[in-house]
Write a protein that holds these residues in place. Structure first.
Motif, PDB file in Angstrom:
ATOM      1  N   PHE A 134       0.842  -1.198   0.000  1.00  0.00           N
ATOM      2  CA  PHE A 134       0.000   0.000   0.000  1.00  0.00           C
ATOM      3  C   PHE A 134       0.874   1.243   0.000  1.00  0.00           C
ATOM      4  N   GLY A 135       0.264   2.339  -0.476  1.00  0.00           N
ATOM      5  CA  GLY A 135       0.997   3.586  -0.603  1.00  0.00           C
ATOM      6  C   GLY A 135       0.609   4.621   0.418  1.00  0.00           C
ATOM      7  N   ALA A 136      -0.634   4.592   0.890  1.00  0.00           N
ATOM      8  CA  ALA A 136      -1.127   5.649   1.769  1.00  0.00           C
ATOM      9  C   ALA A 136      -1.205   5.184   3.215  1.00  0.00           C
ATOM     10  N   VAL A 137      -2.371   4.680   3.648  1.00  0.00           N
ATOM     11  CA  VAL A 137      -2.602   4.396   5.066  1.00  0.00           C
ATOM     12  C   VAL A 137      -3.312   3.052   5.226  1.00  0.00           C
ATOM     13  N   MET A 138      -2.905   2.302   6.246  1.00  0.00           N
ATOM     14  CA  MET A 138      -3.678   1.135   6.666  1.00  0.00           C
ATOM     15  C   MET A 138      -4.454   1.496   7.928  1.00  0.00           C
ATOM     16  N   ALA A 139      -5.770   1.275   7.895  1.00  0.00           N
ATOM     17  CA  ALA A 139      -6.630   1.477   9.057  1.00  0.00           C
ATOM     18  C   ALA A 139      -6.890   0.131   9.715  1.00  0.00           C
ATOM     19  N   ALA A 140      -6.776   0.097  11.035  1.00  0.00           N
ATOM     20  CA  ALA A 140      -6.988  -1.143  11.763  1.00  0.00           C
ATOM     21  C   ALA A 140      -7.760  -0.891  13.053  1.00  0.00           C
ATOM     22  N   GLY A 141      -8.712   0.053  12.962  1.00  0.00           N
ATOM     23  CA  GLY A 141      -9.539   0.388  14.114  1.00  0.00           C
ATOM     24  C   GLY A 141     -10.912   0.807  13.644  1.00  0.00           C
ATOM     25  N   PHE A 142     -11.424   1.906  14.192  1.00  0.00           N
ATOM     26  CA  PHE A 142     -12.794   2.343  13.907  1.00  0.00           C
ATOM     27  C   PHE A 142     -13.064   2.467  12.403  1.00  0.00           C
ATOM     28  N   ASP A 143     -12.180   3.130  11.668  1.00  0.00           N
ATOM     29  CA  ASP A 143     -12.425   3.338  10.242  1.00  0.00           C
ATOM     30  C   ASP A 143     -12.424   2.034   9.466  1.00  0.00           C
ATOM     31  N   ALA A 144     -11.627   1.071   9.910  1.00  0.00           N
ATOM     32  CA  ALA A 144     -11.640  -0.238   9.262  1.00  0.00           C
ATOM     33  C   ALA A 144     -12.974  -0.940   9.507  1.00  0.00           C
ATOM     34  N   LEU A 193      -8.775   3.205  17.752  1.00  0.00           N
ATOM     35  CA  LEU A 193      -8.295   3.650  16.451  1.00  0.00           C
ATOM     36  C   LEU A 193      -6.791   3.410  16.344  1.00  0.00           C
ATOM     37  N   VAL A 194      -6.399   2.675  15.302  1.00  0.00           N
ATOM     38  CA  VAL A 194      -4.990   2.449  15.000  1.00  0.00           C
ATOM     39  C   VAL A 194      -4.810   2.662  13.502  1.00  0.00           C
ATOM     40  N   ALA A 195      -3.822   3.464  13.118  1.00  0.00           N
ATOM     41  CA  ALA A 195      -3.553   3.710  11.702  1.00  0.00           C
ATOM     42  C   ALA A 195      -2.050   3.716  11.472  1.00  0.00           C
ATOM     43  N   ILE A 196      -1.646   3.116  10.362  1.00  0.00           N
ATOM     44  CA  ILE A 196      -0.230   3.047   9.985  1.00  0.00           C
ATOM     45  C   ILE A 196      -0.087   3.695   8.624  1.00  0.00           C
ATOM     46  N   GLY A 197       0.752   4.729   8.512  1.00  0.00           N
ATOM     47  CA  GLY A 197       0.814   5.498   7.285  1.00  0.00           C
ATOM     48  C   GLY A 197       2.184   5.550   6.638  1.00  0.00           C
ATOM     49  N   ASN A 198       2.179   5.412   5.318  1.00  0.00           N
ATOM     50  CA  ASN A 198       3.350   5.724   4.504  1.00  0.00           C
ATOM     51  C   ASN A 198       3.263   7.176   4.043  1.00  0.00           C
TER      52      ASN A 198
END
Length: 292
Positions: A134-144, A193-198
């Protein structure tokens, strides 16, 4: 260049689909040979992109973040040149890379370009054997969870389905127990909410991981401690400016490799479903050769 143009006519609700012939014309005016590629399935688009790379062609994705995501699966780590012609609703990855957000201007830029620049990508390896980039963001919480619910819904169509999914997930809101390792430094915490971003943003400008730099060889991580519904919704508007990270209930980290596990959580990256946790996410410096 010989270009395979991966075109998604439904991106951005189809509002820019009529620009496809002009995009092709502008790329050809730059002296490039253009082969338009369309597919009826996600896997079909990736396969055709990979075939283009195997044939020595550059790949250009015309669409939104979802179309770009499919293109990345074909070119990541191969050294193949990759261009983006934004034609979606949010176009977060293109915007954060500093590319033109106008469809025809982006086509002109690619047509004139004679160089590429190196951009980092994130590689995901799932506990179920999934691998993806992925290039942008991985969502692994509420938004996911919102994405997962919206994808299960068959009614209503359009943006209203996503809005209803947000309401439903707010009503069901609860924290989850996560285990996270940042370059082998282990943490256990509860979060909503957990997010990992490039790069910085997702969802059409939500700067969930402000300051994320796709050239620094690192991933940016944002974690929010357990919040109630009212606090979460008050915090959400601040994400457009990236000021939510100033809240003491929000923590930020940077790492080359992130390992993340939680029960019943599915990760979404670039708005696309990836796989259930656990996952290992690694920043791969220069994995993308961007036409710019």
């Amino acid at each position: 260049m010989n270009i395979a143009l991966l075109a998604n006519p439904t991106a951005g609700k189809g509002r820019r689909a009529g620009l496809l012939p002009e995009v092709v014309a502008r790329l050809e005016a730059g002296g490039h040979a253009v082969d338009v590629v369309t597919a009826t399935s996600r896997d079909g688009m990736i396969e055709q992109g990979r075939a283009a790379v195997a044939g020595g062609r550059a790949v250009v994705a015309m669409g939104g973040d979802g179309t770009v995501h499919l293109g990345l699966q074909a070119v990541a780590g191969t050294g193949a040149a990759f261009g983006i012609v934004p034609a979606g609703t949010g176009n977060d990855f293109a915007v954060r890379l500093g590319l033109p957000d106008d469809t025809l201007q982006a086509a002109d830029t690619i047509a004139r370009s004679t160089t590429t620049r190196a951009v980092d990508l994130a590689k995901v390896t799932g506990g179920d054997g999934t691998t993806a980039w992925f290039g942008a963001v991985m969502a692994a919480g509420f938004d996911a969870f919102v994405n997962e619910r919206a994808n299960r819904m068959r009614w209503p169509r359009g943006p209203q389905r996503y809005n209803l999914a947000i309401v439903a997930e707010l009503l069901a809101l609860r924290s989850r127990r996560y285990t996270m390792s940042l370059d082998n430094e282990r943490r256990v915490f509860d979060s909503v909410l957990v997010a990992i971003g490039n790069t910085e943003s997702y969802g059409g400008g939500f700067r969930i991981v402000p300051g994320a730099d796709p050239t620094d060889g690192l991933l940016d991580v944002v974690v929010a401690e357990p919040l109630n519904r009212r606090t979460l919704m008050r915090l959400r508007p601040k994400v457009f400016k990236g000021t939510h990270v100033l809240d003491p209930r929000v923590s930020t980290y940077r790492a080359r490799t992130v390992e993340l596990a939680a029960e019943g959580v599915t990760g979404y990256a670039d708005g696309e479903r990836i796989c259930p946790l656990p996952v290992t996410i690694t920043c791969v410096p220069g994995a993308l050769r961007l036409i710019a």
